[in-house]
Design a protein around this motif. Structure first.
Motif, PDB file in Angstrom:
ATOM      1  N   ASN A 172     -44.649  -7.955  -2.316  1.00  0.00           N
ATOM      2  CA  ASN A 172     -44.632  -8.580  -1.088  1.00  0.00           C
ATOM      3  C   ASN A 172     -44.299  -9.826  -0.734  1.00  0.00           C
ATOM      4  N   THR A 186     -44.064  -0.862   1.444  1.00  0.00           N
ATOM      5  CA  THR A 186     -45.290  -0.578   1.661  1.00  0.00           C
ATOM      6  C   THR A 186     -46.427  -2.026   0.872  1.00  0.00           C
ATOM      7  N   ARG A 187     -47.271  -2.593   1.881  1.00  0.00           N
ATOM      8  CA  ARG A 187     -47.698  -4.185   0.523  1.00  0.00           C
ATOM      9  C   ARG A 187     -48.454  -3.853  -0.532  1.00  0.00           C
ATOM     10  N   ASN A 206     -53.699   1.109  -4.772  1.00  0.00           N
ATOM     11  CA  ASN A 206     -52.379   1.332  -4.662  1.00  0.00           C
ATOM     12  C   ASN A 206     -51.890   2.973  -4.260  1.00  0.00           C
ATOM     13  N   ASP A 219     -45.706   2.106  -3.811  1.00  0.00           N
ATOM     14  CA  ASP A 219     -45.539   0.716  -4.013  1.00  0.00           C
ATOM     15  C   ASP A 219     -43.538   1.432  -3.605  1.00  0.00           C
TER      16      ASP A 219
END
Lengths: 78, 311
Positions: free
Chosen positions: B141, B172-173, B182, B185
């Motif tokens: 991030n 992808t955050r 999530n 990643d």
């Protein structure tokens, strides 16, 4: 009999966050089996998990794996 | 160039890098065991040869080698061509020369996180990218899209600005904490030059279609740390709080776990490695480890989220 994915969801709600439980999933061992991953300090007793599994006609496979971490090499400290 | 040096360079090129196996077989039959061993060692190690001068300005033969090799081995190999052993020889250990970036290679964000290239992918317009783990290329991030430099190999493996392969394009955050799940990643690197990318995986070749993780048959991967390993899917649809390098956990869901067949399946530094089945069909991306077991996200949502397909 409820679907194994629903059992997995219930297992996640019941077990994940408890001491020594590091992950919950569906086991590769044939049959309706839930996989519970434990850290290396987990006690050997399975009594509570067996009682839980009976109510969903499922069994639980335990994997002692330690602490899950991302597989990156962090920057070197200067 | 000195005549002996010229002859020595030509001899090493021919003996170490020559592509005439029948001639080499004939030659080897005439050599002593010691000379044969020297030939084997240089064929396994030498990747280049050049003429240079020593600090004291004497002509010397410069050998570029994958691994440490004794100059006396080079001398012994030169005796095969009746070149006297009086030459100065300098060995530079340079590892295996890497040209194009390929799945399985080391890669990293310029600030340091180092992992493994997943593979080359492309978007709908046909533009090519390198796919990798979000916590590696996207620095979990912290990466700046369109600005941050990506290195091949990664900084931990000696990559510097001279090893720039491209810039961070997208990622992808990651939702940190244990409230939001999530399922991927991942990050994309836009290469400076698309010709710097190679499709497929190092050692395993081209990658086919995408399949769901299943319990049938083994899976395999090529990672920057553990290389090529095989294993079996131990569990699917796994929810796991994964600890990031920052010390913060993030909840990963829909993951699958792989247990190694003959030892650990993965280790730290393998993040991003593409997991394929025995038919080289893409199953997932390795993102985590726990005591040698691999923790992976599924391939289909990873590609979908970033709007790309396998090349």
């Amino acid at each position: 009999m409820i679907d194994i994915n629903e059992v997995r969801q219930k297992a996640q709600e019941f077990f994940l966050g408890r001491d020594h439980v590091v992950a919950v999933g569906i086991s590769s061992i044939p049959g309706r089996r839930i996989a519970i991953f434990l850290d290396q300090d987990a006690p050997k007793t399975k009594h509570e998990t067996e009682n839980w599994a009976m109510q969903y006609s499922t069994k639980i496979d335990f994997f002692v794996v330690g602490r899950p971490v991302v597989a990156v090499i962090p920057p070197r400290k200067k | 160039m000195e005549p002996d040096l010229q002859r020595a360079k030509k001899a090493i090129l021919e003996l170490a890098l020559g592509r005439r196996p029948s001639r080499m077989r004939r030659l080897r039959r005439q050599l002593s065991a010691e000379q044969n061993l020297a030939l084997t060692l240089i064929q396994e190690s030498v990747v280049g040869v050049a003429e240079s001068r020593s600090k004291s300005d004497h002509p010397q033969l410069q050998i570029f080698s994958r691994n440490k090799i004794d100059p006396s081995t080079i001398q012994r190999a030169l005796e095969v061509r009746n070149i006297d052993g009086g030459l100065q020889i300098s060995i530079i250990v340079c590892g295996t020369p890497v040209t194009a970036a390929r799945g399985g290679d080391s890669v990293g964000h310029f600030t340091g996180p180092t992992g493994t290239i997943t593979c080359a992918v492309r978007d709908e317009s046909g533009r090519a990218y390198l796919l990798g783990a979000g916590h590696v290329l996207g620095a979990a991030n912290r990466g700046k899209r369109g600005e941050d430099v990506i290195l091949h190999p990664g900084p931990v493996d000696g990559g510097t600005v001279q090893n720039r392969v491209g810039i961070l394009h997208d990622y992808t955050r990651i939702a940190f904490g244990l409230q939001i799940e999530n399922d991927v990643d991942a990050a994309l690197c836009l290469p400076d030059n698309a010709a710097d990318l190679d499709t497929g995986l190092r050692h395993l070749g081209d990658v086919g279609q995408i399949v769901e993780p299943s319990f049938e048959g083994p899976v395999q991967k090529v990672g920057r740390v553990t290389g090529h390993t095989t294993g079996n899917v131990a569990a699917v649809n796994v929810t796991v709080p994964l600890e990031y390098a920052t010390g913060l956990p993030a909840l990963l869901s829909g993951a699958f776990w792989v247990v190694g067949k003959d030892g650990p399946f993965a280790a730290q530094g393998d993040s991003g490695a593409l997991i394929v089945d025995i038919k080289n069909r893409a199953v997932g991306m390795l993102v985590g480890v726990a005591n040698g077991m691999g923790i992976a996200t599924k391939m289909a949502p990873t590609l979908e989220r970033l709007g790309v397909n396998l090349m």
